[in-house]
Write an enzyme that holds these catalytic residues in place. Sequence first.
Site, PDB file in Angstrom:
ATOM      1  N   GLY A  23       0.727  -1.463   0.159  1.00 53.43           N
ATOM      2  CA  GLY A  23      -0.083  -0.052  -0.212  1.00 53.43           C
ATOM      3  C   GLY A  23       1.017   1.366  -0.007  1.00 53.43           C
ATOM      4  O   GLY A  23       0.179   2.354   0.383  1.00 53.43           O
ATOM      5  N   ASN A  25       1.401   3.083  -2.520  1.00 55.42           N
ATOM      6  CA  ASN A  25       0.570   4.157  -3.186  1.00 55.42           C
ATOM      7  C   ASN A  25      -0.461   5.030  -2.620  1.00 55.42           C
ATOM      8  O   ASN A  25      -0.895   5.990  -2.675  1.00 55.42           O
ATOM      9  CB  ASN A  25       0.303   3.669  -4.612  1.00 55.42           C
ATOM     10  CG  ASN A  25       1.353   3.913  -5.506  1.00 55.42           C
ATOM     11  OD1 ASN A  25       1.703   4.864  -6.213  1.00 55.42           O
ATOM     12  ND2 ASN A  25       1.967   2.693  -6.140  1.00 55.42           N
ATOM     13  N   ARG A 103      -5.994  -7.842  -8.833  1.00 53.76           N
ATOM     14  CA  ARG A 103      -7.025  -8.655  -9.583  1.00 53.76           C
ATOM     15  C   ARG A 103      -7.481  -8.229 -10.931  1.00 53.76           C
ATOM     16  O   ARG A 103      -7.339  -6.891 -10.955  1.00 53.76           O
ATOM     17  CB  ARG A 103      -8.543  -8.354  -8.794  1.00 53.76           C
ATOM     18  CG  ARG A 103      -8.440  -8.851  -7.300  1.00 53.76           C
ATOM     19  CD  ARG A 103      -8.697 -10.101  -6.824  1.00 53.76           C
ATOM     20  NE  ARG A 103      -9.952 -10.594  -7.434  1.00 53.76           N
ATOM     21  CZ  ARG A 103     -10.295 -11.755  -7.501  1.00 53.76           C
ATOM     22  NH1 ARG A 103      -9.496 -12.898  -6.998  1.00 53.76           N
ATOM     23  NH2 ARG A 103     -11.559 -12.268  -7.964  1.00 53.76           N
ATOM     24  N   ILE A 104      -7.670  -8.961 -11.751  1.00 49.14           N
ATOM     25  CA  ILE A 104      -8.388  -8.662 -13.045  1.00 49.14           C
ATOM     26  C   ILE A 104      -9.667  -8.375 -12.826  1.00 49.14           C
ATOM     27  O   ILE A 104     -10.392  -9.094 -12.420  1.00 49.14           O
ATOM     28  CB  ILE A 104      -7.915  -9.453 -14.280  1.00 49.14           C
ATOM     29  CG1 ILE A 104      -6.326  -9.708 -14.399  1.00 49.14           C
ATOM     30  CG2 ILE A 104      -8.807  -9.318 -15.487  1.00 49.14           C
ATOM     31  CD1 ILE A 104      -5.941 -10.839 -15.234  1.00 49.14           C
ATOM     32  N   HIS A 121       0.071   1.930 -13.418  1.00 46.86           N
ATOM     33  CA  HIS A 121       0.994   0.736 -13.792  1.00 46.86           C
ATOM     34  C   HIS A 121       2.390   1.291 -13.911  1.00 46.86           C
ATOM     35  O   HIS A 121       2.722   2.479 -14.548  1.00 46.86           O
ATOM     36  CB  HIS A 121       0.411   0.383 -15.319  1.00 46.86           C
ATOM     37  CG  HIS A 121       1.127  -0.596 -15.907  1.00 46.86           C
ATOM     38  ND1 HIS A 121       1.108  -1.921 -15.648  1.00 46.86           N
ATOM     39  CD2 HIS A 121       1.913  -0.960 -17.023  1.00 46.86           C
ATOM     40  CE1 HIS A 121       1.749  -2.895 -16.111  1.00 46.86           C
ATOM     41  NE2 HIS A 121       2.362  -2.151 -16.988  1.00 46.86           N
ATOM     42  N   LEU A 156      -6.911  -5.671 -20.379  1.00 46.31           N
ATOM     43  CA  LEU A 156      -5.677  -5.708 -19.179  1.00 46.31           C
ATOM     44  C   LEU A 156      -4.813  -4.476 -19.455  1.00 46.31           C
ATOM     45  O   LEU A 156      -3.922  -4.282 -20.406  1.00 46.31           O
ATOM     46  CB  LEU A 156      -5.000  -7.056 -19.132  1.00 46.31           C
ATOM     47  CG  LEU A 156      -3.815  -7.189 -18.165  1.00 46.31           C
ATOM     48  CD1 LEU A 156      -4.144  -7.215 -17.028  1.00 46.31           C
ATOM     49  CD2 LEU A 156      -2.901  -8.265 -18.318  1.00 46.31           C
TER      50      LEU A 156
HETATM   51  C1  GRF Z   1       2.842  -0.619  -7.691  1.00 47.51           C
HETATM   52  O1  GRF Z   1       4.296  -0.836  -8.376  1.00 47.51           O
HETATM   53  C2  GRF Z   1       1.933  -0.135  -8.947  1.00 47.51           C
HETATM   54  O2  GRF Z   1       2.288   0.411  -9.860  1.00 47.51           O
HETATM   55  C3  GRF Z   1       1.454  -1.633  -9.246  1.00 47.51           C
HETATM   56  O3  GRF Z   1       1.261  -2.353  -7.776  1.00 47.51           O
HETATM   57  C4  GRF Z   1       2.412  -1.827  -7.042  1.00 47.51           C
HETATM   58  C5  GRF Z   1       1.808  -1.847  -5.731  1.00 47.51           C
HETATM   59  O4  GRF Z   1       2.625  -1.160  -4.864  1.00 47.51           O
HETATM   60  N1  GRF Z   1       0.185  -1.637  -9.529  1.00 47.51           N
HETATM   61  P1  GRF Z   1       2.116  -0.413  -3.575  1.00 47.51           P
HETATM   62  O5  GRF Z   1       1.412  -1.774  -2.886  1.00 47.51           O
HETATM   63  O6  GRF Z   1       1.475   0.698  -3.710  1.00 47.51           O
HETATM   64  O7  GRF Z   1       3.324  -0.250  -2.597  1.00 47.51           O
END
Ligand code: GRF
Length: 206
Positions: A23, A25, A103-104, A121, A156
Amino acid sequence: MERGLGGEVPNKARLAILLSGRGSNMVALVNGVQHGVLKDLAEVVVVFSNKPDAPGLETAAALGCPTASLSSQGRKREEFDAQVVELLKGYQPDYVVLAGYMRILSGTFVRAFAGRILNIHPADTHQHQGLHAYEWAFEQQLPETKITVHLVDEGLDTGPILAQAPVDLRGAATLAEVERRGLAVEHQLYADTVARLLRSELKIEK
Ligand code: GRF
């Protein structure tokens, strides 16, 4: 800024953040909401995980966010997603912000929040889709990769791009270093992009 009767700022966008892991982000987004670029623009109405033991859930709770989870283990995709949609709708989110949600999404989910689901991404989605984007950049010895924030459609990593930012990978000798540099860019780009979206400053690429 105008305030509502209870002192709250009216019309803040309601964000539901979805994660499956650490988490980082989510933390960047919550920081943005609490005292950064998203302050006065958004509020986090729930942090949801398909993994009840995801470390990010505990972090979210420690940051003062409402949390919820439903285990996706052994569940059929459509059926699970329908249940998640019901749960999320209870929080009336304006946007569903995926932050490492592994999850997709089924059509059921995407259609329930059409045009209002965002993802980050760790590569240019025109060049790389799916998992292991940092491994890909490292193995290809790319001098640069591009972090992408996009709207989610039924494919995707195929949805319209909202914003991209470059990551300089020159001299990055390990995968850990590639990830460290990339995540630093992710954290800034995600909050900035949500803020620009909410201020209607983005031109959405088709
Ligand atoms: C990040 O690299 C994001 O771009 C990708 O999954 C990772 C998640 O990292 N979709 P975090 O859980 O936010 O640290």
